[in-house]
Scaffold this motif. Structure first.
Motif, PDB file in Angstrom:
ATOM      1  N   GLY A 185       6.073 -15.541  15.403  1.00  0.00           N
ATOM      2  CA  GLY A 185       6.260 -15.372  13.967  1.00  0.00           C
ATOM      3  C   GLY A 185       7.287 -14.284  13.746  1.00  0.00           C
ATOM      4  O   GLY A 185       7.488 -13.423  14.613  1.00  0.00           O
ATOM      5  N   PRO A 186       7.947 -14.310  12.616  1.00  0.00           N
ATOM      6  CA  PRO A 186       8.990 -13.307  12.374  1.00  0.00           C
ATOM      7  C   PRO A 186       8.414 -11.905  12.183  1.00  0.00           C
ATOM      8  O   PRO A 186       7.303 -11.744  11.678  1.00  0.00           O
ATOM      9  N   ARG A 187       9.169 -10.904  12.620  1.00  0.00           N
ATOM     10  CA  ARG A 187       8.820  -9.504  12.358  1.00  0.00           C
ATOM     11  C   ARG A 187       9.853  -8.984  11.378  1.00  0.00           C
ATOM     12  O   ARG A 187      11.063  -9.050  11.626  1.00  0.00           O
ATOM     13  N   ILE A 188       9.383  -8.466  10.258  1.00  0.00           N
ATOM     14  CA  ILE A 188      10.282  -7.965   9.226  1.00  0.00           C
ATOM     15  C   ILE A 188      10.820  -6.600   9.636  1.00  0.00           C
ATOM     16  O   ILE A 188      10.050  -5.707  10.000  1.00  0.00           O
ATOM     17  N   THR A 189      12.136  -6.455   9.587  1.00  0.00           N
ATOM     18  CA  THR A 189      12.777  -5.187   9.949  1.00  0.00           C
ATOM     19  C   THR A 189      13.349  -4.466   8.741  1.00  0.00           C
ATOM     20  O   THR A 189      13.703  -3.298   8.841  1.00  0.00           O
ATOM     21  N   LEU A 190      13.456  -5.160   7.581  1.00  0.00           N
ATOM     22  CA  LEU A 190      14.014  -4.551   6.379  1.00  0.00           C
ATOM     23  C   LEU A 190      13.469  -5.275   5.153  1.00  0.00           C
ATOM     24  O   LEU A 190      13.388  -6.502   5.139  1.00  0.00           O
ATOM     25  N   ARG A 221       6.236  -3.796  -6.205  1.00  0.00           N
ATOM     26  CA  ARG A 221       5.179  -4.407  -7.012  1.00  0.00           C
ATOM     27  C   ARG A 221       5.008  -5.868  -6.616  1.00  0.00           C
ATOM     28  O   ARG A 221       6.002  -6.565  -6.412  1.00  0.00           O
ATOM     29  N   PRO A 222       3.764  -6.335  -6.534  1.00  0.00           N
ATOM     30  CA  PRO A 222       3.538  -7.754  -6.246  1.00  0.00           C
ATOM     31  C   PRO A 222       4.290  -8.628  -7.251  1.00  0.00           C
ATOM     32  O   PRO A 222       4.334  -8.334  -8.440  1.00  0.00           O
ATOM     33  N   GLY A 223       4.913  -9.672  -6.744  1.00  0.00           N
ATOM     34  CA  GLY A 223       5.668 -10.593  -7.585  1.00  0.00           C
ATOM     35  C   GLY A 223       7.163 -10.332  -7.608  1.00  0.00           C
ATOM     36  O   GLY A 223       7.927 -11.193  -8.045  1.00  0.00           O
ATOM     37  N   ASP A 262       9.091 -18.465   0.964  1.00  0.00           N
ATOM     38  CA  ASP A 262       9.155 -19.508  -0.052  1.00  0.00           C
ATOM     39  C   ASP A 262       8.244 -20.689   0.253  1.00  0.00           C
ATOM     40  O   ASP A 262       7.863 -21.426  -0.651  1.00  0.00           O
ATOM     41  N   ASP A 263       7.848 -20.861   1.517  1.00  0.00           N
ATOM     42  CA  ASP A 263       6.908 -21.930   1.854  1.00  0.00           C
ATOM     43  C   ASP A 263       5.452 -21.490   1.736  1.00  0.00           C
ATOM     44  O   ASP A 263       4.537 -22.226   2.069  1.00  0.00           O
ATOM     45  N   GLY A 264       5.241 -20.245   1.261  1.00  0.00           N
ATOM     46  CA  GLY A 264       3.889 -19.722   1.054  1.00  0.00           C
ATOM     47  C   GLY A 264       3.305 -18.981   2.238  1.00  0.00           C
ATOM     48  O   GLY A 264       2.172 -18.504   2.174  1.00  0.00           O
ATOM     49  N   THR A 265       4.056 -18.849   3.310  1.00  0.00           N
ATOM     50  CA  THR A 265       3.579 -18.151   4.497  1.00  0.00           C
ATOM     51  C   THR A 265       3.594 -16.643   4.275  1.00  0.00           C
ATOM     52  O   THR A 265       4.643 -16.081   3.945  1.00  0.00           O
ATOM     53  N   PRO A 266       2.440 -15.963   4.450  1.00  0.00           N
ATOM     54  CA  PRO A 266       2.439 -14.499   4.340  1.00  0.00           C
ATOM     55  C   PRO A 266       2.961 -13.871   5.632  1.00  0.00           C
ATOM     56  O   PRO A 266       2.629 -14.323   6.726  1.00  0.00           O
ATOM     57  N   VAL A 267       3.806 -12.851   5.485  1.00  0.00           N
ATOM     58  CA  VAL A 267       4.348 -12.133   6.641  1.00  0.00           C
ATOM     59  C   VAL A 267       4.200 -10.640   6.359  1.00  0.00           C
ATOM     60  O   VAL A 267       4.685 -10.151   5.339  1.00  0.00           O
ATOM     61  N   PRO A 268       3.526  -9.906   7.259  1.00  0.00           N
ATOM     62  CA  PRO A 268       3.353  -8.465   7.037  1.00  0.00           C
ATOM     63  C   PRO A 268       4.614  -7.676   7.354  1.00  0.00           C
ATOM     64  O   PRO A 268       5.468  -8.120   8.130  1.00  0.00           O
ATOM     65  N   PHE A 269       4.718  -6.496   6.732  1.00  0.00           N
ATOM     66  CA  PHE A 269       5.782  -5.557   7.085  1.00  0.00           C
ATOM     67  C   PHE A 269       5.158  -4.180   7.221  1.00  0.00           C
ATOM     68  O   PHE A 269       4.120  -3.884   6.638  1.00  0.00           O
ATOM     69  N   ASP A 298       0.860  -1.177   0.000  1.00  0.00           N
ATOM     70  CA  ASP A 298       0.000   0.000   0.000  1.00  0.00           C
ATOM     71  C   ASP A 298       0.898   1.229   0.000  1.00  0.00           C
ATOM     72  O   ASP A 298       1.572   1.507   0.998  1.00  0.00           O
ATOM     73  N   PRO A 299       0.938   1.985  -1.122  1.00  0.00           N
ATOM     74  CA  PRO A 299       1.835   3.141  -1.185  1.00  0.00           C
ATOM     75  C   PRO A 299       1.480   4.254  -0.201  1.00  0.00           C
ATOM     76  O   PRO A 299       2.345   5.048   0.154  1.00  0.00           O
ATOM     77  N   GLU A 300       0.247   4.295   0.272  1.00  0.00           N
ATOM     78  CA  GLU A 300      -0.122   5.344   1.233  1.00  0.00           C
ATOM     79  C   GLU A 300       0.424   5.054   2.627  1.00  0.00           C
ATOM     80  O   GLU A 300       0.899   5.959   3.309  1.00  0.00           O
ATOM     81  N   THR A 301       0.358   3.786   3.061  1.00  0.00           N
ATOM     82  CA  THR A 301       0.867   3.441   4.390  1.00  0.00           C
ATOM     83  C   THR A 301       2.298   2.927   4.341  1.00  0.00           C
ATOM     84  O   THR A 301       2.943   2.821   5.371  1.00  0.00           O
ATOM     85  N   ARG A 302       2.781   2.581   3.130  1.00  0.00           N
ATOM     86  CA  ARG A 302       4.096   2.004   2.894  1.00  0.00           C
ATOM     87  C   ARG A 302       4.262   0.666   3.609  1.00  0.00           C
ATOM     88  O   ARG A 302       5.361   0.246   3.902  1.00  0.00           O
ATOM     89  N   GLY A 303       3.164   0.001   3.876  1.00  0.00           N
ATOM     90  CA  GLY A 303       3.183  -1.317   4.486  1.00  0.00           C
ATOM     91  C   GLY A 303       2.633  -2.346   3.518  1.00  0.00           C
ATOM     92  O   GLY A 303       2.068  -2.000   2.480  1.00  0.00           O
ATOM     93  N   GLY A 304       2.779  -3.595   3.860  1.00  0.00           N
ATOM     94  CA  GLY A 304       2.259  -4.644   2.997  1.00  0.00           C
ATOM     95  C   GLY A 304       2.631  -6.001   3.548  1.00  0.00           C
ATOM     96  O   GLY A 304       2.784  -6.178   4.757  1.00  0.00           O
ATOM     97  N   SER A 305       2.803  -6.956   2.647  1.00  0.00           N
ATOM     98  CA  SER A 305       3.185  -8.296   3.069  1.00  0.00           C
ATOM     99  C   SER A 305       4.017  -8.971   1.989  1.00  0.00           C
ATOM    100  O   SER A 305       3.978  -8.575   0.822  1.00  0.00           O
ATOM    101  N   VAL A 306       4.753  -9.966   2.420  1.00  0.00           N
ATOM    102  CA  VAL A 306       5.542 -10.790   1.512  1.00  0.00           C
ATOM    103  C   VAL A 306       5.133 -12.236   1.725  1.00  0.00           C
ATOM    104  O   VAL A 306       4.549 -12.595   2.749  1.00  0.00           O
ATOM    105  N   LEU A 307       5.437 -13.068   0.744  1.00  0.00           N
ATOM    106  CA  LEU A 307       5.250 -14.505   0.881  1.00  0.00           C
ATOM    107  C   LEU A 307       6.614 -15.157   1.006  1.00  0.00           C
ATOM    108  O   LEU A 307       7.485 -14.954   0.152  1.00  0.00           O
TER     109      LEU A 307
END
Length: 67
Positions: free
Chosen positions: A56-61, A41-43, A20-27, A9-18
């Motif tokens: 669960g992991p917290r993304i720092t970068l 961009r997604p992908g 490699d095992d398919g687990t979504p993790v927010p940042f 989301d470019p307004e909040t600059r947050g989002g999520s990644v997948l």
């Protein structure tokens, strides 16, 4: 660690990644800003750094994966 951009989301600059095992993790905006990116961009393959694993992991970068 590597992952794939899933949402952004470019307004909040947050989002999520997948992971490699398919687990979504927010940042959050702090993790996005730490990577110096302007847009995601997604992908896109990204490199992430995380901390903690109990709840669960917290993304720092989030930054682009370079070879």
């Amino acid at each position: 660690m590597q992952a794939t951009a899933y949402t952004y989301d470019p307004e909040t600059r947050g989002g999520s990644v997948l992971l490699d095992d398919g687990t979504p993790v927010p940042f959050d905006a702090a993790a996005f800003d730490a990577g110096g990116l302007r847009l995601l961009r997604p992908g896109q393959r990204v490199r992430i750094e995380t901390e903690g694993a109990e709840d669960g992991p917290r993304i720092t970068l989030v930054t682009l994966q370079t070879f």
